[in-house]
Structures are given as structure tokens and as C-alpha cells.
Design a protein around this motif. Structure first.
Motif, mmCIF file in Angstrom:
data_model
loop_
_atom_site.group_PDB
_atom_site.id
_atom_site.type_symbol
_atom_site.label_atom_id
_atom_site.label_comp_id
_atom_site.label_asym_id
_atom_site.label_seq_id
_atom_site.Cartn_x
_atom_site.Cartn_y
_atom_site.Cartn_z
ATOM 1 N N ALA A 1 0.830 -1.206 0.000
ATOM 2 C CA ALA A 1 0.000 0.000 0.000
ATOM 3 C C ALA A 1 0.862 1.253 0.000
ATOM 4 C CB ALA A 1 -0.934 -0.005 1.212
ATOM 5 N N LEU A 2 1.927 1.248 0.760
ATOM 6 C CA LEU A 2 2.836 2.389 0.799
ATOM 7 C C LEU A 2 3.521 2.583 -0.549
ATOM 8 C CD1 LEU A 2 4.099 4.591 2.547
ATOM 9 C CD2 LEU A 2 5.860 2.949 3.189
ATOM 10 N N ALA A 3 3.924 1.485 -1.206
ATOM 11 C CA ALA A 3 4.555 1.573 -2.519
ATOM 12 C C ALA A 3 3.581 2.147 -3.550
ATOM 13 C CB ALA A 3 5.059 0.201 -2.958
ATOM 14 N N ILE A 4 2.313 1.753 -3.483
ATOM 15 C CA ILE A 4 1.314 2.281 -4.412
ATOM 16 C C ILE A 4 1.116 3.771 -4.197
ATOM 17 C CG2 ILE A 4 -1.156 2.229 -4.967
ATOM 18 C CD1 ILE A 4 -1.025 -0.827 -4.500
ATOM 19 N N VAL A 5 1.024 4.195 -2.952
ATOM 20 C CA VAL A 5 0.836 5.620 -2.661
ATOM 21 C C VAL A 5 2.036 6.428 -3.133
ATOM 22 C CG1 VAL A 5 0.659 7.291 -0.763
ATOM 23 C CG2 VAL A 5 -0.773 5.263 -0.759
ATOM 24 N N VAL A 6 3.248 5.950 -2.876
ATOM 25 C CA VAL A 6 4.451 6.661 -3.313
ATOM 26 C C VAL A 6 4.505 6.740 -4.831
ATOM 27 C CG1 VAL A 6 6.983 6.497 -3.400
ATOM 28 C CG2 VAL A 6 5.780 6.194 -1.230
ATOM 29 N N THR A 7 4.160 5.665 -5.508
ATOM 30 C CA THR A 7 4.150 5.665 -6.977
ATOM 31 C C THR A 7 3.155 6.680 -7.519
ATOM 32 O OG1 THR A 7 4.765 3.327 -6.983
ATOM 33 C CG2 THR A 7 3.821 4.217 -9.017
ATOM 34 N N TRP B 1 3.309 14.068 -9.466
ATOM 35 C CA TRP B 1 4.235 15.191 -9.351
ATOM 36 C C TRP B 1 4.986 15.397 -10.660
ATOM 37 C CZ3 TRP B 1 9.812 15.126 -8.566
ATOM 38 C CH2 TRP B 1 10.332 16.389 -8.275
ATOM 39 N N ASN B 2 5.399 14.290 -11.307
ATOM 40 C CA ASN B 2 6.099 14.400 -12.589
ATOM 41 C C ASN B 2 5.176 14.935 -13.674
ATOM 42 O OD1 ASN B 2 8.555 13.540 -11.652
ATOM 43 N ND2 ASN B 2 8.218 11.404 -12.190
ATOM 44 N N ASP B 3 3.925 14.523 -13.691
ATOM 45 C CA ASP B 3 2.983 15.016 -14.695
ATOM 46 C C ASP B 3 2.708 16.499 -14.522
ATOM 47 O OD1 ASP B 3 2.774 12.578 -15.896
ATOM 48 O OD2 ASP B 3 0.907 12.013 -14.860
ATOM 49 N N SER B 4 2.580 16.962 -13.299
ATOM 50 C CA SER B 4 2.274 18.368 -13.078
ATOM 51 C C SER B 4 3.462 19.250 -13.408
ATOM 52 C CB SER B 4 1.833 18.603 -11.633
ATOM 53 O OG SER B 4 2.910 18.344 -10.751
ATOM 54 N N SER B 5 4.699 18.756 -13.242
ATOM 55 C CA SER B 5 5.868 19.577 -13.554
ATOM 56 C C SER B 5 6.123 19.624 -15.051
ATOM 57 C CB SER B 5 7.099 19.056 -12.815
ATOM 58 O OG SER B 5 7.420 17.754 -13.274
ATOM 59 N N SER B 6 5.725 18.606 -15.818
ATOM 60 C CA SER B 6 5.957 18.614 -17.262
ATOM 61 C C SER B 6 4.952 19.488 -17.993
ATOM 62 C CB SER B 6 5.913 17.192 -17.820
ATOM 63 O OG SER B 6 4.606 16.669 -17.667
ATOM 64 N N SER B 7 3.798 19.738 -17.441
ATOM 65 C CA SER B 7 2.805 20.572 -18.109
ATOM 66 C C SER B 7 2.902 22.023 -17.659
ATOM 67 C CB SER B 7 1.399 20.035 -17.827
ATOM 68 O OG SER B 7 1.132 20.124 -16.442
ATOM 69 N N TYR B 8 3.952 22.380 -16.984
ATOM 70 C CA TYR B 8 4.132 23.734 -16.492
ATOM 71 C C TYR B 8 4.530 24.633 -17.637
ATOM 72 C CZ TYR B 8 6.179 27.702 -14.086
ATOM 73 O OH TYR B 8 6.479 28.956 -13.674
ATOM 74 N N SER B 9 3.848 25.730 -17.749
ATOM 75 C CA SER B 9 4.251 26.718 -18.761
ATOM 76 C C SER B 9 4.440 28.059 -18.053
ATOM 77 C CB SER B 9 3.207 26.825 -19.864
ATOM 78 O OG SER B 9 1.980 27.250 -19.313
#
Length: 134
Positions: free
Chosen positions: A108-114, A120-128
Motif C-alpha cells: 500500500a505504501l509503494a502504491i501511494v508513493v508511486t 508530481w512528474n505530470d504536473s511539472s511537465s505541463s508547467y508553462s
């Protein structure tokens, strides 16, 4: 006719009974007729229940334990070889459940971290950067 218990009778909690009889308490109290009662406390987070034991009965059985006349089995005590063997048996019996519980928590912890890392990676790549065009 038996006399009724007065309102001011003292009751011991399980923790205090365990301190009074450090080597044996729960099964000994039940086998020797110690009166017990459930107490309930209500709070914001819900209700709590706990066992309490009649103080006069605890004192009576403590005297019987000291005299050697109390009903007291070797496996009820925590300072006898029988009790240590029983404790080891119960620990071995409960080990698979403890391992399974630890694995469920780890997964469960591994799923939450993933999920957090991916979001977080998706939100930083769509930053303009902001546009200053008027």
C-alpha cells in the motif's frame, strides 16, 4: 439475603490488577470468582470499554495466592516454563499473520508513493511560464 454492593465500592482496572498480580491476573481472576464489570467511556472519537475488577475480591484472591489455595494453573502464570512454551507457540502461530500484515502495508505504501511521484512528474511537465503579452 445477600447484601447489595454499595455505590462506593472500589474497582481496579486491568492495568492495576496486572500490577497487583504481576505473574498472573486475567485467568486467575476469572477462575477464582473475582467480580468484574465493563466500564464505558464516550468521547468525540467514540466509546471505549475496559474491564474493571472488584477490589475486595482481588484482595481475597491475593491472599489465596499467597497461601497457595487459589485456583492457579501453571500456564496462566508468565514466570513458568509452561507459560514460556505457550508464549513461544503463540508467537510462531501468529508470525504468518504479522508477515502478511507487513507485506500489505508495504504494498500500500509503494502504491501511494508511486501515485504521488507520477502525479508530481505530470504536473511539472505541463508547467508553462506565465505570459506577459499585453
Amino acid at each position: 439475603m445477600a447484601a447489595a454492593d454499595p455505590e462506593h465500592v472500589a474497582w481496579l482496572t486491568e492495568r492495576k490488577l496486572a500490577r497487583a498480580w504481576p505473574t498472573c491476573w486475567n485467568a486467575t481472576a476469572n477462575a477464582n470468582g473475582v467480580r468484574s464489570d465493563f466500564r464505558v467511556s464516550h468521547s468525540t472519537w467514540g466509546g471505549s470499554t475496559w474491564h474493571t475488577y472488584h477490589l475486595a475480591d482481588v484482595a481475597r484472591v491475593a491472599g489465596a495466592i499467597a497461601d497457595g489455595t487459589a485456583a492457579l494453573q501453571p500456564h496462566w502464570r508468565n514466570d513458568t516454563p509452561e507459560a514460556k512454551l505457550l508464549d513461544q507457540h503463540l508467537r510462531r502461530k501468529n508470525l504468518p499473520g504479522a508477515i502478511g500484515c507487513a507485506l500489505v502495508i508495504a504494498v500500500a505504501l509503494a502504491i501511494v508513493v508511486t501515485i504521488v511521484v507520477l502525479s508530481w512528474n505530470d504536473s511539472s511537465s505541463s508547467y508553462s511560464p506565465p505570459s506577459y503579452w499585453h
